[in-house]
Design an enzyme around this catalytic site. Structure first.
Site, PDB file in Angstrom:
ATOM      1  N   THR A   1      18.589 103.748  35.279  1.00 24.67           N
ATOM      2  CA  THR A   1      17.206 103.702  35.638  1.00 24.67           C
ATOM      3  C   THR A   1      16.249 103.343  34.747  1.00 24.67           C
ATOM      4  O   THR A   1      16.537 104.005  33.474  1.00 24.67           O
ATOM      5  CB  THR A   1      17.047 105.459  37.242  1.00 24.67           C
TER       6      THR A   1
ATOM      7  N   GLY B   1      12.845  96.350  32.741  1.00 23.39           N
ATOM      8  CA  GLY B   1      13.256  95.830  33.274  1.00 23.39           C
ATOM      9  C   GLY B   1      13.944  94.787  32.662  1.00 23.39           C
ATOM     10  O   GLY B   1      14.817  93.907  32.652  1.00 23.39           O
TER      11      GLY B   1
ATOM     12  N   CYS C   1      16.874  95.867  29.567  1.00 26.08           N
ATOM     13  CA  CYS C   1      17.298  97.124  29.753  1.00 26.08           C
ATOM     14  C   CYS C   1      18.540  96.504  30.966  1.00 26.08           C
ATOM     15  O   CYS C   1      18.261  96.555  32.064  1.00 26.08           O
ATOM     16  CB  CYS C   1      16.818  98.267  30.281  1.00 26.08           C
TER      17      CYS C   1
ATOM     18  N   THR D   1      17.970  98.597  34.467  1.00 29.07           N
ATOM     19  CA  THR D   1      16.577  98.804  35.127  1.00 29.07           C
ATOM     20  C   THR D   1      16.365  97.665  35.942  1.00 29.07           C
ATOM     21  O   THR D   1      16.853  96.311  35.335  1.00 29.07           O
ATOM     22  CB  THR D   1      15.739  98.874  33.836  1.00 29.07           C
TER      23      THR D   1
END
Length: 180
Positions: A5, A165, A168, A171
């Site tokens: 996350t 996002g 990664c 994410t």
């Protein structure tokens, strides 16, 4: 350990008004598979006066949320005293010292990272903090946008998490944001 996350906390003043926001993506990863894309990893605590978010093991994070919320209630919402007592209690308990989770907690005046070892870290600038696998991407983006873009706070959090996002693999860009 925290490959699941990105959580970003942001507080300060915009147009002469204090603000505090926390945002997180929705991806839950188990090994190399995405098992959920729309999870909620952020919460509002103590009568909507404190925001929090977690990265790491979900079960561990909920244990930490419950413990922190209990301490926050006993301290009548005083975030500073709550994180200090939380850290003391965490370090005393052998079970808690093995939890694989981190938290960001913030209000209009303070922002802290609570580590998996019971450490309490105040954000360097008392303004922006990030955790999780995409945390460094989100932190870098947020600092740059804060210095140069002059965006509204919610937009800054959203754009920073989108950048994380995009970079990664743990994410996504299914972003949720809470604000005080």
């Amino acid at each position: 350990m925290f490959e699941a996350t990105t959580i970003l906390g942001y507080r300060g003043e915009f147009n002469n008004k204090k603000f505090a926001l926390i945002g997180g993506d929705g991806q839950v990863t188990l090994g190399n598979c995405v098992v959920k894309a729309n999870a909620t990893k952020i919460r509002s605590l103590y009568h909507n006066q404190v925001l929090s978010g977690f990265a790491g093991s979900t079960a561990d994070a909920f244990s930490l949320f419950d413990m922190f919320e209990r301490i926050l209630e006993s301290k009548k919402g005083d975030l500073f005293k709550s994180v200090v007592d939380f850290s003391k209690e965490w370090r005393k308990d052998k079970y808690l010292r093995r939890l694989e989770a981190m938290m960001i907690v913030l209000n209009l005046d303070h922002i802290f990272i609570l580590s998996g070892t019971g450490d309490v870290l105040e954000a360097e600038d008392n303004k922006i903090a990030a955790i999780g696998s995409g945390g460094n991407y989100a932190l870098s983006a947020a600092r740059a946008l804060d210095c140069f873009a002059h965006l509204e706070p919610k937009k800054l959090v959203e754009e920073s998490l989108k950048i994380a996002g995009d970079l990664c693999i743990y994410t996504n860009t299914n972003i949720k944001i809470l604000e005080l």
